[in-house]
Write a protein that holds these residues in place. Structure first.
Motif, PDB file in Angstrom:
ATOM      1  N   ALA A  46       0.836  -1.212   0.000  1.00 55.36           N
ATOM      2  CA  ALA A  46       0.000   0.000   0.000  1.00 55.36           C
ATOM      3  C   ALA A  46       0.868   1.258   0.000  1.00 55.36           C
ATOM      4  CB  ALA A  46      -0.923  -0.003   1.210  1.00 55.36           C
ATOM      5  N   ALA A  47       1.983   1.231   0.726  1.00 60.37           N
ATOM      6  CA  ALA A  47       2.865   2.404   0.770  1.00 60.37           C
ATOM      7  C   ALA A  47       3.500   2.660  -0.600  1.00 60.37           C
ATOM      8  CB  ALA A  47       3.943   2.214   1.828  1.00 60.37           C
TER       9      ALA A  47
ATOM     10  N   ASP B  32       0.040   6.708   9.122  1.00 58.72           N
ATOM     11  CA  ASP B  32      -0.286   5.347   8.704  1.00 58.72           C
ATOM     12  C   ASP B  32       0.762   4.341   9.181  1.00 58.72           C
ATOM     13  OD1 ASP B  32      -2.645   5.937   7.055  1.00 58.72           O
ATOM     14  OD2 ASP B  32      -1.213   7.077   5.860  1.00 58.72           O
ATOM     15  N   TRP B  33       1.995   4.772   9.309  1.00 58.82           N
ATOM     16  CA  TRP B  33       3.068   3.882   9.740  1.00 58.82           C
ATOM     17  C   TRP B  33       3.036   3.635  11.248  1.00 58.82           C
ATOM     18  CZ3 TRP B  33       6.846   1.512   6.720  1.00 58.82           C
ATOM     19  CH2 TRP B  33       6.866   1.865   5.383  1.00 58.82           C
ATOM     20  N   LEU B  34       2.558   4.596  12.009  1.00 56.73           N
ATOM     21  CA  LEU B  34       2.632   4.538  13.467  1.00 56.73           C
ATOM     22  C   LEU B  34       1.926   3.331  14.082  1.00 56.73           C
ATOM     23  CD1 LEU B  34       3.957   6.153  15.684  1.00 56.73           C
ATOM     24  CD2 LEU B  34       1.858   7.476  15.903  1.00 56.73           C
ATOM     25  N   PRO B  35       0.708   2.927  13.673  1.00 56.03           N
ATOM     26  CA  PRO B  35       0.093   1.744  14.269  1.00 56.03           C
ATOM     27  C   PRO B  35       0.904   0.465  14.046  1.00 56.03           C
ATOM     28  CG  PRO B  35      -1.563   3.026  13.137  1.00 56.03           C
ATOM     29  CD  PRO B  35      -0.245   3.637  12.803  1.00 56.03           C
TER      30      PRO B  35
ATOM     31  N   VAL C  98      -7.386   5.319  11.891  1.00 55.72           N
ATOM     32  CA  VAL C  98      -6.854   5.936  10.674  1.00 55.72           C
ATOM     33  C   VAL C  98      -7.698   5.532   9.470  1.00 55.72           C
ATOM     34  CG1 VAL C  98      -4.881   5.913   9.085  1.00 55.72           C
ATOM     35  CG2 VAL C  98      -4.511   6.221  11.523  1.00 55.72           C
ATOM     36  N   LEU C  99      -8.103   4.272   9.416  1.00 55.14           N
ATOM     37  CA  LEU C  99      -8.945   3.813   8.306  1.00 55.14           C
ATOM     38  C   LEU C  99     -10.240   4.608   8.255  1.00 55.14           C
ATOM     39  CD1 LEU C  99      -9.875   1.756   6.100  1.00 55.14           C
ATOM     40  CD2 LEU C  99     -10.722   0.355   7.980  1.00 55.14           C
ATOM     41  N   VAL C 100     -10.891   4.743   9.390  1.00 55.47           N
ATOM     42  CA  VAL C 100     -12.187   5.418   9.397  1.00 55.47           C
ATOM     43  C   VAL C 100     -12.038   6.917   9.143  1.00 55.47           C
ATOM     44  CG1 VAL C 100     -14.144   6.016  10.872  1.00 55.47           C
ATOM     45  CG2 VAL C 100     -13.298   3.680  10.842  1.00 55.47           C
TER      46      VAL C 100
ATOM     47  N   TYR D  92      -7.890   1.300   0.007  1.00 60.87           N
ATOM     48  CA  TYR D  92      -7.043   0.119   0.162  1.00 60.87           C
ATOM     49  C   TYR D  92      -5.886   0.394   1.108  1.00 60.87           C
ATOM     50  CZ  TYR D  92      -3.385  -3.245  -0.929  1.00 60.87           C
ATOM     51  OH  TYR D  92      -2.377  -4.161  -0.827  1.00 60.87           O
ATOM     52  N   TYR D  93      -5.377   1.609   1.130  1.00 58.31           N
ATOM     53  CA  TYR D  93      -4.273   1.961   2.022  1.00 58.31           C
ATOM     54  C   TYR D  93      -4.681   1.745   3.476  1.00 58.31           C
ATOM     55  CZ  TYR D  93      -2.915   4.632  -2.181  1.00 58.31           C
ATOM     56  OH  TYR D  93      -2.620   5.024  -3.459  1.00 58.31           O
ATOM     57  N   GLY D  94      -5.872   2.154   3.828  1.00 63.21           N
ATOM     58  CA  GLY D  94      -6.354   1.970   5.195  1.00 63.21           C
ATOM     59  C   GLY D  94      -6.642   0.510   5.519  1.00 63.21           C
ATOM     60  N   TYR D  95      -7.228  -0.215   4.575  1.00 63.11           N
ATOM     61  CA  TYR D  95      -7.495  -1.637   4.812  1.00 63.11           C
ATOM     62  C   TYR D  95      -6.193  -2.426   4.939  1.00 63.11           C
ATOM     63  CZ  TYR D  95     -12.423  -0.868   3.817  1.00 63.11           C
ATOM     64  OH  TYR D  95     -13.713  -0.436   3.859  1.00 63.11           O
ATOM     65  N   ALA D  96      -5.186  -2.046   4.191  1.00 64.11           N
ATOM     66  CA  ALA D  96      -3.884  -2.706   4.305  1.00 64.11           C
ATOM     67  C   ALA D  96      -3.269  -2.445   5.669  1.00 64.11           C
ATOM     68  CB  ALA D  96      -2.952  -2.230   3.197  1.00 64.11           C
ATOM     69  N   ASN D  97      -3.467  -1.253   6.204  1.00 62.65           N
ATOM     70  CA  ASN D  97      -2.960  -0.912   7.531  1.00 62.65           C
ATOM     71  C   ASN D  97      -3.625  -1.775   8.601  1.00 62.65           C
ATOM     72  OD1 ASN D  97      -1.758   0.396   9.658  1.00 62.65           O
ATOM     73  ND2 ASN D  97      -2.407   2.436   9.046  1.00 62.65           N
TER      74      ASN D  97
END
Length: 185
Positions: free
Chosen positions: A49-50, A75-78, A134-136, A150-155
């Motif tokens: 995703a990144a 996005d990286w922090l979690p 972050v996703l929401v 997709y970036y949020g779902y990948a996280n």
């Protein structure tokens, strides 16, 4: 439905027994490799995703518009928190969690081990909660296209895979090894 009296064990919680697999001598390596595969899969999902975010182009019908969202440090922090939690949980000596302090009378040792275990699980839970947040807030509420959500779902997928990896590795480390002997006097 009643079971025949000969197969009933009053100590059991479930009526249906768990299936037994003939993998007794390979439980630990299978668990360790499964945990590693889950760890790699989760991180690969987020790195994918990144990379997609870094190379995102505007839609073809509006080539001069900017890409609405990218993967940022938020996005990286979690994932970083979940990895720290996984490390803390799996670096704790499991023998320290049981008992009243061991042979040397250090009662604080058990307490500290349990505190670190709690901190590790709290970091993993915080990472999962952070990735859902972050996703929401970043991807679903602004109603971006599916390519950006997709970036949020990948996280979230990364953090779920890291938590499952930690649990599988914890269980695999607690199974006795083929070459492990318990000697007691």
């Amino acid at each position: 439905m009643s079971l025949p009296r000969s197969t009933y064990d009053p100590r059991r919680v479930c009526l249906l027994p768990f299936p037994t697999l003939a993998l007794a001598q390979h439980k630990r390596p299978i668990g360790v490799y499964t945990a590693g595969a889950l760890f790699a899969l989760g991180n690969w999902l987020f790195f994918d995703a990144a990379v997609l975010s870094a190379h995102a182009k505007p839609p073809p019908d509006a080539p001069y518009d900017t890409v609405p969202v990218h993967v940022a440090f938020v996005d990286w922090l979690p994932g970083i928190l979940s990895i720290f939690g996984l490390l803390i949980v799996n670096l704790i000596d499991k023998e320290r969690l049981i008992g009243d302090g061991g042979a040397f009378g250090d009662g604080g040792l058990v307490w500290r081990a349990r505190l670190f275990l709690f901190m590790g699980f709290a970091l993993m839970a915080g990472g999962l909660a952070g990735s859902v947040t972050v996703l929401v807030l970043k991807y679903i509420v602004p109603a971006y296209a599916d390519t950006y959500t997709y970036y949020g779902y990948a996280n979230v997928g990364q953090n779920v895979a890291l938590m499952l990896s930690a649990m599988v590795l914890w269980l695999a480390q607690n199974t006795p090894s083929e070459y492990e002997y318990r000697l007691s006097l």
